[in-house]
Design an enzyme around this catalytic site. Structure first.
Site, mmCIF file in Angstrom:
data_model
loop_
_atom_site.group_PDB
_atom_site.id
_atom_site.type_symbol
_atom_site.label_atom_id
_atom_site.label_comp_id
_atom_site.label_asym_id
_atom_site.label_seq_id
_atom_site.Cartn_x
_atom_site.Cartn_y
_atom_site.Cartn_z
ATOM 1 N N ASN A 23 106.950 96.202 -70.070
ATOM 2 C CA ASN A 23 107.997 96.816 -69.245
ATOM 3 C C ASN A 23 108.105 95.118 -68.411
ATOM 4 O O ASN A 23 109.177 95.312 -67.626
ATOM 5 C CB ASN A 23 106.777 96.920 -67.794
ATOM 6 C CG ASN A 23 105.796 96.046 -67.323
ATOM 7 O OD1 ASN A 23 105.701 95.500 -67.588
ATOM 8 N ND2 ASN A 23 105.390 96.519 -66.031
ATOM 9 N N ASP A 25 107.959 92.336 -67.191
ATOM 10 C CA ASP A 25 108.038 91.757 -66.105
ATOM 11 C C ASP A 25 107.306 90.233 -66.605
ATOM 12 O O ASP A 25 106.759 89.690 -65.582
ATOM 13 C CB ASP A 25 106.721 91.934 -65.450
ATOM 14 C CG ASP A 25 105.550 93.135 -65.780
ATOM 15 O OD1 ASP A 25 105.854 92.518 -66.490
ATOM 16 O OD2 ASP A 25 104.837 92.963 -64.670
ATOM 17 N N ASP A 29 100.407 94.426 -69.911
ATOM 18 C CA ASP A 29 99.746 94.907 -69.400
ATOM 19 C C ASP A 29 99.140 96.013 -70.571
ATOM 20 O O ASP A 29 99.083 95.616 -71.574
ATOM 21 C CB ASP A 29 101.088 96.003 -68.771
ATOM 22 C CG ASP A 29 102.086 96.472 -70.154
ATOM 23 O OD1 ASP A 29 101.453 96.113 -70.844
ATOM 24 O OD2 ASP A 29 103.410 95.339 -69.323
ATOM 25 N N ASP A 98 85.409 93.963 -68.630
ATOM 26 C CA ASP A 98 84.559 92.855 -67.913
ATOM 27 C C ASP A 98 83.923 93.459 -66.618
ATOM 28 O O ASP A 98 84.857 94.125 -66.107
ATOM 29 C CB ASP A 98 85.752 92.033 -67.127
ATOM 30 C CG ASP A 98 84.972 90.504 -68.019
ATOM 31 O OD1 ASP A 98 84.533 90.149 -67.585
ATOM 32 O OD2 ASP A 98 85.492 90.158 -68.848
ATOM 33 N N ASP A 207 80.296 89.024 -66.387
ATOM 34 C CA ASP A 207 80.996 87.668 -66.250
ATOM 35 C C ASP A 207 79.814 87.029 -65.388
ATOM 36 O O ASP A 207 79.023 87.300 -63.753
ATOM 37 C CB ASP A 207 81.696 87.982 -64.876
ATOM 38 C CG ASP A 207 82.382 86.594 -64.995
ATOM 39 O OD1 ASP A 207 82.909 85.855 -66.052
ATOM 40 O OD2 ASP A 207 82.834 85.941 -63.593
ATOM 41 N N GLU A 256 77.364 86.836 -70.187
ATOM 42 C CA GLU A 256 77.840 85.831 -70.215
ATOM 43 C C GLU A 256 76.429 84.727 -69.048
ATOM 44 O O GLU A 256 76.460 85.593 -68.527
ATOM 45 C CB GLU A 256 79.040 85.819 -69.439
ATOM 46 C CG GLU A 256 78.939 84.194 -69.407
ATOM 47 C CD GLU A 256 80.162 83.943 -68.779
ATOM 48 O OE1 GLU A 256 81.127 82.811 -68.924
ATOM 49 O OE2 GLU A 256 79.989 84.656 -67.570
ATOM 50 N N HIS A 334 88.057 82.925 -73.251
ATOM 51 C CA HIS A 334 89.333 82.465 -72.651
ATOM 52 C C HIS A 334 88.782 81.665 -71.984
ATOM 53 O O HIS A 334 90.204 80.830 -70.826
ATOM 54 C CB HIS A 334 89.411 83.918 -71.826
ATOM 55 C CG HIS A 334 88.059 83.919 -70.700
ATOM 56 N ND1 HIS A 334 87.183 84.672 -71.529
ATOM 57 C CD2 HIS A 334 88.566 84.243 -69.674
ATOM 58 C CE1 HIS A 334 86.315 84.873 -70.192
ATOM 59 N NE2 HIS A 334 87.523 84.394 -69.142
ATOM 60 N N ASP A 335 87.738 80.759 -71.819
ATOM 61 C CA ASP A 335 88.023 79.332 -71.433
ATOM 62 C C ASP A 335 87.739 78.017 -71.893
ATOM 63 O O ASP A 335 87.439 77.287 -71.517
ATOM 64 C CB ASP A 335 86.190 79.932 -70.786
ATOM 65 C CG ASP A 335 85.802 80.698 -69.131
ATOM 66 O OD1 ASP A 335 87.521 81.610 -68.935
ATOM 67 O OD2 ASP A 335 84.924 81.878 -69.400
HETATM 68 C C1 NOJ Z 1 83.693 83.082 -66.173
HETATM 69 C C2 NOJ Z 1 85.042 83.399 -66.835
HETATM 70 O O1 NOJ Z 1 84.498 83.593 -68.052
HETATM 71 C C3 NOJ Z 1 85.674 82.595 -66.141
HETATM 72 O O2 NOJ Z 1 87.273 82.820 -67.154
HETATM 73 C C4 NOJ Z 1 86.208 83.153 -64.850
HETATM 74 O O3 NOJ Z 1 87.100 82.162 -64.172
HETATM 75 C C5 NOJ Z 1 84.650 83.200 -63.646
HETATM 76 N N1 NOJ Z 1 83.281 83.532 -64.637
HETATM 77 C C6 NOJ Z 1 84.439 83.594 -62.923
HETATM 78 O O4 NOJ Z 1 84.082 85.151 -62.361
#
Ligand code: NOJ
Length: 557
Positions: A23, A25, A29, A98, A207, A256, A334-335
Site C-alpha cells: 500500500n 507506506d 504488509d 510467531d 519466541d 527457539e 532475522h537476528d
Molecule cells: C527472539 C527474537 O528472534 C528477537 O528478534 C527478539 O528481539 C527477542 N526474541 C525478543 O522477543
C-alpha cells in the site's frame, strides 16, 4: 512412526516488515505476502513462518506486543490475515506465526494496569509481571535489585515511580517480562493461543521459549544470564502448553531455545517430546568470534570463520536427532548477519558462488529447512554509513557501549555493519526499480545499495542464478527424499573443506564444498566411479575444487 507433514516441508521465514509493501507506506504488509505466495511456491517452499504481525508500538519490530488479538495497523487487518490463511491453504501451503510469551509491550493493557496503583485493575494485573522493591545501598540509597544485563545491553531492571518498584525486562525496557508463576496470566495467554488456533493457523514459532522462568531469589551476578535462561521450570510451562493446545490441534511447533544440551534438545524436540517438533538452537551461528576484542566484544567481535566448528555443530544436530527426533536446517534468521556476508564471501567475484556453496552444503542434510527471506538471491549485509540508517533497538545501546569501551565511531559502525540484526532486515529487493520494487515509498529502513544487481527479477531472468540453484536443490531434496537420509561426515579435520556421504536405498550421494577463496585438492573417502555431478556451482569436474566450489555427486542404484 507416523510421518508428519512438516518432515517433508520446506519452510521460509518472512520478516513481514521488510518483505513486500502493498500500500505504498514503506512497510511490508500481509497483502504483500499474499502477492508473493506463488513466487514462494515456485521456489519450492510450502510453509511460511511469519514474524510477529500483532498490534505493537514496534520498539522491537513487533516482538513487543501491545494487543495479541489485533493485527498491527501497518501490516493490515484481521481480514487480511484471514485472506492470507485462505490464500496459503488454497495452494496447499501452511502458515506459522510467531508466539511471544516471555514479555509484552509496556503499552499492553496488562502492563498499563500493573504499573499504575490507581488503575481499577491494578490488583489483578500487577503480578502478571515481575517486580522487585530494589536494594538499599550502604549509603542508604535505593539501588537496582541485581546487576543482570539484558540481551540488548544495559540493566534488566527499570524503575517504576508510581509503585516505587523495579520491573524486570530481559530485552528492551519497553518489553516487561511476564510472570509465568501467575496462573491467571498463563490462562489469559492460553486463551489467546486458542483464539489463533481457531482462526486456522498451522503452527507457531515460540519466541524466547527458554527464558520463561526466572530465578526468583534474584542473586546478584553480571551478566547473570543463568538466572533467566533455561531454568528447569520453563520445561513445565512448555509441556503444559503442548499438552493442552499444541498436540491436540496437531500444530507444527518450532521452539527457539539457544544453548540446549543433547538431552535437553531431545526433550524439546524428540519424537516423544511433549513440547516442540523443531528446535532452533544457535550453535553454528556465531562461530567466527574474536575473544580478544575488548572494544566491540561478544557477538559483535568478528573473527575468522571456524569451519571445523560449523561442521561439528551441524554433525552434532544430525546425530542428536537421528531416529529420535527431527533436525532443523537453517543458516540464520532475522537476528543474524546475512549468511553470504557471514560465512561466504560477498565480493562481486565470489558472492554468487559462495551463496550456492553454502546452500548446497546445508540443504542436502536431513531435517526440515528454514530459508530466510532474501537468502535465495544472495542478499548481503547492509552498507549503511550513518548510525541513523540503522533501526534496531539493540544497535543504539550497543553503539554507546562500544564508544564507552574506547572504540572510534568507524570501528563501532563496522561492528554494526558486520553483526547487527538490521543486516537481515533490509527490505527484500524484488526488482531494480525505485526502492527495489519493495515499495513505492522510501522504506522504513534503507535498502542495501546493491539492489539494482541483487534482486528477484534478475535472479528469475538468469538461468544460473542463486535462485535457480535453490530451486534445483530443493527439487533434488524432494526427489531423493534427502530429509530422511543419514549422512556420514568426512573431512572433519579440514579447515577448508566440508564433505559428507549418503548411502540410501536408491542412491549414493557425495557432497563436497570449499569454504575458502583458494583452490583445494580433495581426496574423497570413497570411489567416485559411476557417480555423476548432479548439481554444482562451477563447470569444473577436476580433482581440485576452485574457490567456494561445491558439488553434489549422485549414483543411482
Ligand atoms: C527472539 C527474537 O528472534 C528477537 O528478534 C527478539 O528481539 C527477542 N526474541 C525478543 O522477543
Amino acid at each position: 512412526m507416523k510421518k508428519h507433514w512438516w518432515q517433508d516441508a520446506v519452510l521460509y521465514q518472512v520478516y513481514l516488515r521488510s518483505f513486500k509493501d502493498s500500500n505504498g507506506d514503506g512497510i511490508g504488509d500481509i497483502p504483500g505476502i499474499i502477492s508473493k505466495l506463488d513466487y514462494l511456491k515456485s521456489l519450492g517452499v510450502n510453509t511460511l513462518w511469519v514474524s510477529p504481525h500483532y498490534d505493537s508500538p514496534m520498539d522491537d519490530n513487533g516482538y513487543d506486543v501491545r494487543d495479541f488479538y489485533k493485527v498491527a495497523k501497518e501490516y493490515g487487518t484481521l481480514e487480511d490475515f484471514k485472506a492470507l490463511l485462505k490464500a496459503a491453504h488454497d495452494r496447499n501451503m501452511y502458515i506459522l506465526i510467531d508466539l511471544v510469551l516471555n514479555h509484552t509491550s509496556d503499552e499492553h493493557a496488562w502492563f498499563e494496569a500493573a504499573k499504575d496503583p490507581d488503575h481499577p485493575d491494578h490488583k489483578k494485573y500487577h503480578d502478571y509481571y515481575i517486580w522487585h522493591p530494589g536494594k538499599i545501598s550502604e549509603a542508604g540509597l535505593k539501588e537496582k535489585p541485581t546487576q543482570w544485563i539484558s540481551w540488548f545491553g544495559g540493566s534488566v531492571w527499570e524503575y517504576n515511580a508510581p509503585t516505587d518498584e523495579y520491573y524486570l525486562h530481559i530485552f528492551s525496557k519497553k518489553m516487561p517480562d511476564l510472570n509465568w508463576r501467575n496462573s491467571a496470566m498463563k490462562n489469559d495467554l492460553k486463551a489467546m493461543i486458542k483464539w489463533w488456533i481457531d482462526l486456522g493457523i498451522d503452527g507457531f514459532r515460540v519466541d524466547a521459549s527458554n527464558h520463561l522462568e526466572k530465578n526468583w531469589e534474584f542473586p546478584d551476578a553480571s551478566p547473570g544470564y543463568e538466572h533467566f535462561s533455561s531454568l528447569p521450570k520453563h520445561h513445565e510451562y512448555l509441556q503444559e502448553l503442548a499438552e493442552e493446545l499444541f498436540i491436540p490441534h496437531e500444530l507444527l511447533i518450532i521452539g527457539e531455545a539457544g544453548g540446549a544440551s543433547k538431552e535437553e534438545a531431545l526433550d524439546y524436540a524428540g519424537f516423544d517430546s511433549k513440547k516442540f517438533n523443531l528446535l532452533i538452537h544457535f550453535s553454528h551461528v556465531w562461530v567466527d568470534g574474536d575473544d580478544s576484542n575488548r572494544l566491540t566484544p561478544g557477538k559483535w567481535a568478528k573473527g575468522t570463520v571456524q569451519l571445523k566448528k560449523i561442521k561439528e555443530a551441524l554433525k552434532h544436530w544430525v546425530e542428536v536427532f537421528h531416529e529420535k527426533g527431527w533436525n532443523t536446517l537453517y543458516w540464520h534468521n532475522h537476528d543474524h548477519p546475512r549468511i553470504v556476508s557471514h560465512y561466504g564471501n560477498d565480493t562481486d567475484t565470489y558472492r554468487e558462488k559462495s551463496a550456492k556453496m553454502l546452500a548446497l552444503m546445508l540443504y542436502v542434510l536431513p531435517g526440515t529447512p528454514i530459508i530466510y527471506q532474501g537468502e535465495e538471491i544472495g542478499m548481503t549485509n547492509v552498507d549503511y554509513q550513518n548510525l541513523s540508517d540503522f533501526r534496531d533497538v539493540e544497535v543504539f545501546t550497543e553503539y554507546d557501549n562500544f564508544i564507552r569501551n574506547g572504540a572510534t565511531h568507524e570501528v563501532a559502525m563496522q561492528a554494526l555493519r558486520d553483526r547487527s540484526r538490521d543486516n537481515a532486515r533490509s527490505p527484500m529487493p524484488w526488482s531494480d526499480e525505485a526502492h527495489g520494487g519493495f515499495s513505492e515509498q522510501e522504506p522504513w529502513i534503507p535498502m542495501v545499495k546493491n539492489y539494482p544487481t541483487i534482486n528477484v527479477k534478475k535472479n528469475r531472468a538468469e538461468k544460473d542464478s542463486i535462485l535457480s540453484f535453490y530451486q534445483d536443490l530443493l527439487m533434488i531434496r524432494k526427489s531423493e527424499e534427502l530429509a530422511y537420509q543419514n549422512p556420514r561426515f568426512d573431512e572433519q579435520e579440514s579447515t577448508a573443506l566440508f564433505a559428507y556421504q549418503i548411502h540410501g536405498k536408491h542412491h549414493d550421494i557425495y557432497v563436497i564444498g570449499n569454504f575458502t577463496n583458494q583452490p583445494q585438492v580433495f581426496h574423497p573417502d570413497l570411489d567416485l566411479k559411476g557417480y555423476q555431478i548432479k548439481l554444482s556451482n562451477d563447470a569444473n569436474s577436476g580433482p581440485q575444487l576452485t574457490p567456494y566450489e561445491a558439488r553434489l555427486y549422485l549414483k543411482k542404484r
